[in-house]
Design a protein around this motif. Structure first.
Motif, short mmCIF file in Angstrom:
data_model
loop_
_atom_site.label_atom_id
_atom_site.label_comp_id
_atom_site.label_asym_id
_atom_site.label_seq_id
_atom_site.Cartn_x
_atom_site.Cartn_y
_atom_site.Cartn_z
N VAL A 1 56.52 67.28 111.08
CA VAL A 1 57.93 66.99 110.78
C VAL A 1 58.06 66.85 109.26
O VAL A 1 58.35 65.77 108.72
CB VAL A 1 58.43 65.68 111.46
CG1 VAL A 1 59.94 65.76 111.72
CG2 VAL A 1 57.68 65.37 112.75
N SER A 2 57.87 67.96 108.58
CA SER A 2 57.78 67.87 107.12
C SER A 2 59.07 67.35 106.51
O SER A 2 59.04 66.72 105.44
CB SER A 2 57.41 69.24 106.55
OG SER A 2 58.41 70.18 106.92
N ASP A 3 60.20 67.57 107.19
CA ASP A 3 61.47 67.03 106.69
C ASP A 3 61.40 65.52 106.52
O ASP A 3 61.88 64.96 105.52
CB ASP A 3 62.60 67.30 107.69
CG ASP A 3 63.07 68.74 107.64
OD1 ASP A 3 62.50 69.52 106.83
OD2 ASP A 3 64.00 69.08 108.40
N LEU A 4 60.82 64.87 107.53
CA LEU A 4 60.72 63.41 107.48
C LEU A 4 59.70 62.98 106.43
O LEU A 4 59.93 62.02 105.67
CB LEU A 4 60.27 62.86 108.84
CG LEU A 4 61.37 62.54 109.84
CD1 LEU A 4 60.74 61.90 111.07
CD2 LEU A 4 62.40 61.59 109.21
N ASP A 5 58.58 63.67 106.41
CA ASP A 5 57.54 63.35 105.44
C ASP A 5 58.10 63.37 104.03
O ASP A 5 57.85 62.46 103.24
CB ASP A 5 56.39 64.35 105.57
CG ASP A 5 55.31 64.09 104.54
OD1 ASP A 5 54.62 63.05 104.67
OD2 ASP A 5 55.17 64.91 103.62
N SER A 6 58.92 64.40 103.75
CA SER A 6 59.41 64.50 102.37
C SER A 6 60.39 63.37 102.03
O SER A 6 60.47 62.95 100.88
CB SER A 6 60.02 65.88 102.11
OG SER A 6 61.03 66.13 103.05
N VAL A 7 61.10 62.85 103.04
CA VAL A 7 61.98 61.71 102.77
C VAL A 7 61.16 60.49 102.37
O VAL A 7 61.38 59.87 101.32
CB VAL A 7 62.85 61.35 104.01
CG1 VAL A 7 63.56 60.01 103.81
CG2 VAL A 7 63.86 62.46 104.29
N PHE A 8 60.16 60.14 103.20
CA PHE A 8 59.46 58.88 102.97
C PHE A 8 58.40 58.99 101.87
O PHE A 8 58.12 58.02 101.17
CB PHE A 8 58.87 58.35 104.28
CG PHE A 8 59.95 57.91 105.23
CD1 PHE A 8 60.58 56.68 105.04
CD2 PHE A 8 60.37 58.72 106.27
CE1 PHE A 8 61.60 56.27 105.88
CE2 PHE A 8 61.40 58.32 107.12
CZ PHE A 8 62.02 57.10 106.93
N ALA A 9 57.81 60.17 101.71
CA ALA A 9 56.81 60.35 100.66
C ALA A 9 57.46 60.36 99.28
O ALA A 9 56.79 60.19 98.26
CB ALA A 9 56.03 61.64 100.90
N ALA A 10 58.79 60.53 99.26
CA ALA A 10 59.49 60.60 97.97
C ALA A 10 59.46 59.27 97.23
O ALA A 10 59.58 59.22 96.00
CB ALA A 10 60.94 61.05 98.19
N ALA A 11 59.31 58.18 97.98
CA ALA A 11 59.30 56.87 97.32
C ALA A 11 57.88 56.47 96.98
O ALA A 11 56.97 56.69 97.77
CB ALA A 11 59.91 55.82 98.25
N PRO A 12 57.64 55.91 95.78
CA PRO A 12 56.31 55.39 95.49
C PRO A 12 56.00 54.23 96.43
O PRO A 12 56.92 53.55 96.89
CB PRO A 12 56.42 54.90 94.04
CG PRO A 12 57.87 54.71 93.79
CD PRO A 12 58.60 55.66 94.69
N SER A 13 54.72 54.01 96.71
CA SER A 13 54.40 53.01 97.73
C SER A 13 54.86 51.62 97.31
O SER A 13 55.09 50.76 98.14
CB SER A 13 52.90 53.04 98.08
OG SER A 13 52.18 52.34 97.09
#
Lengths: 363, 363
Positions: free
Chosen positions: A217-229
């Motif tokens: 679900v790369s769409d979701l991954d790109s949403v959450f990976a966009a923020a630094p941890s």
């Protein structure tokens, strides 16, 4: 650090339970109701069940913004920062993705169990054993694990999981996930011994589910990976980020988007008592009946020529009924529903009709 | 003194309307309810109807002590002394006897009409004409007069009056009073042209009814004749006397004790619209239906596969109903009744069962 301290629980608590309308309402959904009359709501029972296994500070409640107050009130031992508020309804995949990123930012070695807040579980000692076995498994395997409940009847209201290759005791690869079968097929499933009820309970390491989301679900991954941890460990920053990013997430279930696609999906077959309490009929079946085979929730009933009904009332009330069989009678917050159990699948349509005709207060 | 000033009206207002339970309750009986949704209660409509014909100071309300406040509130134009409070329920004969003695003490030449407070009357211009004709008749005859309603259908829920010898236009001697007939007999009644519905409305001179009571119900006569007439014109003395004497009265109806026994009983045949609103089915028949032939009182209804029901709710509520035909659904003050119209004659038993099992508050 004790392995146990790396274990987390995510309780999903954002549904509106419209199949139990009008007893369950948008303003007070099913999971916030003491549905079994035990003095504890379904959410509280879910919390009680898991809090003996998981450190309290590792329990997260995922819910809609609207229910922040209800959760805080019902679970006073949970801190505000353990309640993650979704600004929009986006099904289970975005909710689980957010939880995984949130936990991973705190503990890269974390594993997590995801449980619904509105199911009924009995024989809880078996539940505890199953959960501990599941954690041991996912901590030593690159596995997306789900619980398959040993079926006790050819239920047509549940999805089923077909087990594949055996890995260890109670642990198998998943062969297929199936939709709700008709009665004939359900009987075949049961007879085969290969099919288990799909519980909607998941266990995995956070790194495993994040990897699976990235792949499927790369769409979701790109949403959450966009923020630094660092965002996920700063409550104010996280709230700001989520209020911006979450509404843009694709609305999709974790079953459809990940579990049915990944090749490292396993099922732990379990035998604790389980009921997803998905319908009035499920509640009827689960509840003690009186001598006339009627079930009552929070009300006195005087019944004549009436059998196999379920009566559920919010607020003290006497029901006097004559000549009613196999009905749901539910009364709460200004709505009275009288509906044959056989037509309960139409209740969602009725809610929509009521909203359209009489306004949102009836949702 | 104008003859009109010798005319009195007695509105009987002490019933508890248990056939409309739980919508009509001991604490708020049928006559105090705006049953037709017109903005006026049945009592108010009865008062409005008669107050154009009878001087207001000549209208008496006979009710139970318990309802003093309700009467005063609903009829603020009536003075406290026009409300006669019964300390016990004793059917219609003691009530009418008291009213007659009370009026006779004020006006030996008085005539009086006795009307129930909980019937529905339409074509009120015809009602007015009939009442005026009735007064003229009893003022010139030694007559106990009752109204016989021209029947419009073979109703089995009413008593009938068979007319005898004609006296003048619309005026006949009564041949027989009959009990409620079965449908076959009711059809025969209608076809004969000799049978009229027994309305429970009476007209007579007070001297005529007092004489009839003396002759036919000497027990009652001796109770009320025991007080000097000055007692009936002194409110405090009358209250003291009644609180002592009334509970000792025989409990009997005026129909059974006088009308069926006296030989000077006449019937005025009338053609105004009339319904004793004695049952839920009567209310159903009388009320406008929606396109699904359901009747609703004070509630919004969303109905699926549902016909010929009557829904009556006190307090704002939405009813959503599926698969219900020919039912009564009534909800008020902590009681919900769901009962087939065909079993409505059992409602009185249900009230008793509810009281026995759950307490007086459900009366």
């Amino acid at each position: 650090m004790d392995q146990k301290n790396h274990r987390y629980c995510v309780i999903m608590c954002g549904g509106i339970g419209s199949r139990f309308w009008p007893y369950s309402r948008a303003a007070l959904p099913k999971q916030f109701i003491d549905f079994l009359g035990t003095g504890r709501t379904l959410l509280q029972m879910s919390y009680d069940r898991i809090s003996g296994i998981i450190p309290k500070q590792n329990i997260l409640i995922m819910t809609n913004e609207r229910y922040a107050g209800l959760v805080a009130e019902q679970l006073p031992e949970i801190s505000r920062d353990q309640i993650l508020l979704e600004p929009a309804r986006r099904n289970t995949a975005p909710c689980i993705a957010w939880a995984a990123w949130h936990i991973a930012a705190r503990d890269p070695e974390a594993s997590m169990i995801v449980i619904p807040s509105d199911h009924v579980i009995t024989r809880e000692n078996l539940f505890v054993e199953s959960v501990l076995q599941g954690f041991d498994f996912v901590e030593s395997h690159n596995a997306l694990l789900t619980f398959g409940i040993e079926p006790t009847r050819p239920e047509t209201g549940y999805g089923y999981i077909q087990i594949g290759e055996r890995v260890s005791e109670n642990m198998n690869k998943v062969k297929t996930f199936t939709e709700k079968p008709d009665l004939e097929l359900a009987k075949v499933f049961i007879a085969s011994g290969e099919f288990f009820w799909n519980s909607g309970i998941f266990l995995w390491r956070t790194s495993t589910i994040i990897e699976a989301l990235r792949k499927h679900v790369s769409d979701l991954d790109s949403v959450f990976a966009a923020a630094p941890s660092s965002v996920y460990t700063d409550p104010a920053a996280e709230r700001a980020f989520i209020s911006e990013a979450y509404p843009g997430c694709v609305s999709i279930s974790i079953d459809y988007s990940v579990m049915e696609k990944a090749d490292n999906v396993y099922v732990e077959t379990v035998s604790f008592g389980w009921n997803d309490l998905g319908t009035w009929s499920a509640l009827y079946d689960l509840s003690p009946k009186n001598s006339e085979t009627n079930v009552t929730q929070n009300c006195n009933v005087l019944a004549y020529n009436s059998r196999r009904n379920i009566f559920a009332i919010r607020g003290e009330k006497l029901i006097v009924v004559d000549g009613l069989e196999d009905y749901i009678v539910a009364d709460a917050d200004g709505v009275l529903l009288i509906c044959p159990k056989a037509r309960e699948q139409k209740i969602k349509n009725m809610v929509n009709d009521a909203k359209l005709k009489f306004g949102d207060k009836y949702e």
